[in-house]
Design a protein around this motif. Structure first.
Motif, mmCIF file in Angstrom:
data_model
loop_
_atom_site.group_PDB
_atom_site.id
_atom_site.type_symbol
_atom_site.label_atom_id
_atom_site.label_comp_id
_atom_site.label_asym_id
_atom_site.label_seq_id
_atom_site.Cartn_x
_atom_site.Cartn_y
_atom_site.Cartn_z
ATOM 1 N N VAL A 50 -14.230 1.371 -2.983
ATOM 2 C CA VAL A 50 -13.599 1.517 -1.669
ATOM 3 C C VAL A 50 -12.885 0.228 -1.277
ATOM 4 O O VAL A 50 -11.766 0.251 -0.756
ATOM 5 C CB VAL A 50 -14.644 1.902 -0.604
ATOM 6 C CG1 VAL A 50 -14.025 1.877 0.796
ATOM 7 C CG2 VAL A 50 -15.233 3.268 -0.908
ATOM 8 N N LEU A 51 -13.532 -0.902 -1.543
ATOM 9 C CA LEU A 51 -12.936 -2.191 -1.199
ATOM 10 C C LEU A 51 -11.636 -2.421 -1.957
ATOM 11 O O LEU A 51 -10.609 -2.821 -1.371
ATOM 12 C CB LEU A 51 -13.920 -3.324 -1.493
ATOM 13 C CG LEU A 51 -13.417 -4.743 -1.194
ATOM 14 C CD1 LEU A 51 -13.089 -4.898 0.283
ATOM 15 C CD2 LEU A 51 -14.455 -5.772 -1.627
ATOM 16 N N LEU A 52 -11.635 -2.161 -3.259
ATOM 17 C CA LEU A 52 -10.422 -2.351 -4.060
ATOM 18 C C LEU A 52 -9.302 -1.425 -3.590
ATOM 19 O O LEU A 52 -8.136 -1.820 -3.554
ATOM 20 C CB LEU A 52 -10.728 -2.114 -5.539
ATOM 21 C CG LEU A 52 -11.607 -3.167 -6.216
ATOM 22 C CD1 LEU A 52 -11.977 -2.735 -7.630
ATOM 23 C CD2 LEU A 52 -10.900 -4.524 -6.250
ATOM 24 N N SER A 53 -9.679 -0.200 -3.238
ATOM 25 C CA SER A 53 -8.684 0.748 -2.727
ATOM 26 C C SER A 53 -8.110 0.260 -1.399
ATOM 27 O O SER A 53 -6.898 0.361 -1.157
ATOM 28 C CB SER A 53 -9.327 2.129 -2.552
ATOM 29 O OG SER A 53 -8.409 3.043 -1.991
ATOM 30 N N THR A 54 -8.964 -0.280 -0.542
ATOM 31 C CA THR A 54 -8.522 -0.798 0.758
ATOM 32 C C THR A 54 -7.581 -1.986 0.576
ATOM 33 O O THR A 54 -6.546 -2.085 1.245
ATOM 34 C CB THR A 54 -9.735 -1.226 1.598
ATOM 35 O OG1 THR A 54 -10.596 -0.100 1.794
ATOM 36 C CG2 THR A 54 -9.303 -1.772 2.950
ATOM 37 N N LEU A 55 -7.929 -2.879 -0.332
ATOM 38 C CA LEU A 55 -7.086 -4.051 -0.597
ATOM 39 C C LEU A 55 -5.728 -3.632 -1.157
ATOM 40 O O LEU A 55 -4.688 -4.194 -0.790
ATOM 41 C CB LEU A 55 -7.783 -4.992 -1.578
ATOM 42 C CG LEU A 55 -9.045 -5.695 -1.073
ATOM 43 C CD1 LEU A 55 -9.712 -6.464 -2.207
ATOM 44 C CD2 LEU A 55 -8.737 -6.627 0.089
ATOM 45 N N ASP A 56 -5.742 -2.646 -2.027
ATOM 46 C CA ASP A 56 -4.497 -2.197 -2.650
ATOM 47 C C ASP A 56 -3.567 -1.533 -1.638
ATOM 48 O O ASP A 56 -2.345 -1.604 -1.774
ATOM 49 C CB ASP A 56 -4.817 -1.217 -3.783
ATOM 50 C CG ASP A 56 -3.641 -1.048 -4.739
ATOM 51 O OD1 ASP A 56 -3.115 -2.063 -5.206
ATOM 52 O OD2 ASP A 56 -3.247 0.100 -4.987
ATOM 53 N N ALA A 57 -4.149 -0.921 -0.624
ATOM 54 C CA ALA A 57 -3.345 -0.213 0.378
ATOM 55 C C ALA A 57 -2.824 -1.139 1.476
ATOM 56 O O ALA A 57 -1.975 -0.742 2.269
ATOM 57 C CB ALA A 57 -4.174 0.903 1.010
ATOM 58 N N GLN A 58 -3.336 -2.378 1.506
ATOM 59 C CA GLN A 58 -2.940 -3.305 2.564
ATOM 60 C C GLN A 58 -1.480 -3.731 2.417
ATOM 61 O O GLN A 58 -1.057 -4.191 1.360
ATOM 62 C CB GLN A 58 -3.847 -4.551 2.544
ATOM 63 C CG GLN A 58 -3.502 -5.602 3.569
ATOM 64 C CD GLN A 58 -3.800 -5.168 4.995
ATOM 65 O OE1 GLN A 58 -4.759 -4.435 5.248
ATOM 66 N NE2 GLN A 58 -2.974 -5.595 5.930
ATOM 67 N N THR A 59 -0.713 -3.578 3.485
ATOM 68 C CA THR A 59 0.688 -4.004 3.494
ATOM 69 C C THR A 59 0.763 -5.484 3.822
ATOM 70 O O THR A 59 0.137 -5.934 4.790
ATOM 71 C CB THR A 59 1.481 -3.209 4.557
ATOM 72 O OG1 THR A 59 1.338 -1.813 4.281
ATOM 73 C CG2 THR A 59 2.946 -3.590 4.536
ATOM 74 N N PRO A 60 1.514 -6.282 3.021
ATOM 75 C CA PRO A 60 1.556 -7.737 3.243
ATOM 76 C C PRO A 60 2.010 -8.148 4.634
ATOM 77 O O PRO A 60 1.610 -9.197 5.135
ATOM 78 C CB PRO A 60 2.550 -8.217 2.180
ATOM 79 C CG PRO A 60 2.553 -7.155 1.137
ATOM 80 C CD PRO A 60 2.296 -5.875 1.852
ATOM 81 N N THR A 61 2.851 -7.323 5.262
ATOM 82 C CA THR A 61 3.398 -7.687 6.568
ATOM 83 C C THR A 61 2.457 -7.344 7.722
ATOM 84 O O THR A 61 2.726 -7.705 8.868
ATOM 85 C CB THR A 61 4.742 -6.974 6.800
ATOM 86 O OG1 THR A 61 4.557 -5.568 6.633
ATOM 87 C CG2 THR A 61 5.788 -7.466 5.803
ATOM 88 N N VAL A 62 1.361 -6.655 7.428
ATOM 89 C CA VAL A 62 0.398 -6.254 8.465
ATOM 90 C C VAL A 62 -0.847 -7.134 8.360
ATOM 91 O O VAL A 62 -1.427 -7.261 7.281
ATOM 92 C CB VAL A 62 0.006 -4.766 8.302
ATOM 93 C CG1 VAL A 62 -1.038 -4.378 9.348
ATOM 94 C CG2 VAL A 62 1.236 -3.879 8.415
ATOM 95 N N PRO A 63 -1.282 -7.751 9.462
ATOM 96 C CA PRO A 63 -2.484 -8.603 9.406
ATOM 97 C C PRO A 63 -3.704 -7.847 8.911
ATOM 98 O O PRO A 63 -3.885 -6.659 9.190
ATOM 99 C CB PRO A 63 -2.653 -9.047 10.864
ATOM 100 C CG PRO A 63 -1.282 -8.954 11.464
ATOM 101 C CD PRO A 63 -0.645 -7.776 10.791
ATOM 102 N N VAL A 64 -4.559 -8.541 8.166
ATOM 103 C CA VAL A 64 -5.834 -7.991 7.716
ATOM 104 C C VAL A 64 -6.852 -8.199 8.829
ATOM 105 O O VAL A 64 -6.937 -9.282 9.409
ATOM 106 C CB VAL A 64 -6.313 -8.707 6.430
ATOM 107 C CG1 VAL A 64 -7.682 -8.171 6.015
ATOM 108 C CG2 VAL A 64 -5.305 -8.534 5.317
ATOM 109 N N LEU A 65 -7.636 -7.176 9.126
ATOM 110 C CA LEU A 65 -8.594 -7.249 10.218
ATOM 111 C C LEU A 65 -10.035 -7.231 9.717
ATOM 112 O O LEU A 65 -10.337 -6.660 8.670
ATOM 113 C CB LEU A 65 -8.388 -6.079 11.189
ATOM 114 C CG LEU A 65 -6.998 -5.925 11.814
ATOM 115 C CD1 LEU A 65 -6.990 -4.733 12.768
ATOM 116 C CD2 LEU A 65 -6.562 -7.197 12.521
ATOM 117 N N ASP A 66 -10.891 -7.850 10.492
ATOM 118 C CA ASP A 66 -12.342 -7.785 10.289
ATOM 119 C C ASP A 66 -12.935 -7.394 11.633
ATOM 120 O O ASP A 66 -12.992 -8.207 12.558
ATOM 121 C CB ASP A 66 -12.868 -9.149 9.820
ATOM 122 C CG ASP A 66 -14.361 -9.354 10.090
ATOM 123 O OD1 ASP A 66 -15.064 -8.360 10.362
ATOM 124 O OD2 ASP A 66 -14.812 -10.518 10.050
#
Length: 252
Positions: free
Chosen positions: A180-196
């Motif tokens: 799930v984590l790898l899938s989430t990372l792969d779907a992350q768009t570089p121009t959109v901030p990563v959230l926690d």
């Protein structure tokens, strides 16, 4: 280590700013904004914004006839003798300014020799940093910093990192499944901030944006108490816009 990142808006801004700086540096007697527009090919609106940023950062100065010359900050960073100290001071000044404008603790991090490395932080008595209750190097799967850095690596580098730092449950929101984590990372768009969103620590929300150029993997991040979660998106967007001066400092 192979990278998987795309140039972001702050990266393009830093590259354009470098073009302006190089043009100013070639003209020791000064250069006007009209000449800069002609020589760099930048539109007036874009150039005006870059000149404002470069003056604020101390890289250029405007002299009495309106022309631009190089500033003290550029001279310090360009000096081999004290460049490392000048760079640390410059980055800390930028982090402090971002902290004050965002009302949030701000961090700069790099991925160095296969590990997450938080290299600087701006906090205060009224704006504290997140409590590092689990070593940031071991919690990349949960923190915004870690996910931003890992998201800039290729699949093999991500798997290597996770093989050395297995995803552990830190809160009820933490992703512990590697798939799930790898899938989430792969779907992350570089121009959109990563959230926690309370994935690393209960009571804290965070956001991170990439500051990567060339072979260097880095990010800027911020943290807020969960009661200020409603400010997170706007603060993250402001942080992203504030990344260009950091990239510029690292590139000079």
């Amino acid at each position: 280590m192979a990278l998987k990142h795309e140039p972001t808006a702050p990266y393009h801004s830093a590259q354009d700013a470098l073009r302006v700086l190089e043009t100013v540096a070639r003209r020791s007697a000064g250069v006007t904004d009209v000449e800069l527009a002609r020589q760099t090919g930048l539109c007036r609106e874009r150039l005006t914004s870059l000149l404002r940023m470069l003056r604020r950062e101390g890289y250029i100065e405007q002299i009495t006839d309106g022309a631009y010359v190089t500033g003290e900050a550029l001279s310090r960073l360009g000096s081999a003798r004290d460049r490392d100290l000048a760079l640390r001071d410059k980055l800390q000044h930028t982090l402090d300014r971002l902290r004050d404008s965002l009302g949030a603790a701000v961090y700069i991090s790099r991925y160095v020799d296969g590990e997450i490395n938080v290299q600087g932080c701006a906090e205060s008595a009224t704006i504290p940093a997140v409590h590092e209750w689990v070593d940031f190097r071991c919690s990349g799967h949960a923190s915004a910093i870690g996910k931003s850095l890992l998201g800039q690596l290729d699949l093999n580098a991500r798997r290597d990192h996770l093989s050395r730092h297995r995803p552990a449950r830190l809160t009820s929101r933490t992703i512990t499944s590697e798939k799930v984590l790898l899938s989430t990372l792969d779907a992350q768009t570089p121009t959109v901030p990563v959230l926690d969103l309370q994935e690393y620590a209960v009571g804290t929300v965070c956001a991170a944006v990439p500051i990567t150029a060339g072979s260097s993997v880095g990010c800027l991040a911020l943290s807020l108490p969960v009661e200020h979660a409603h400010r997170l998106k706007q603060a993250a967007d402001t942080l992203n816009r504030g990344a260009a001066p950091v990239l510029l400092s690292l590139a000079i």
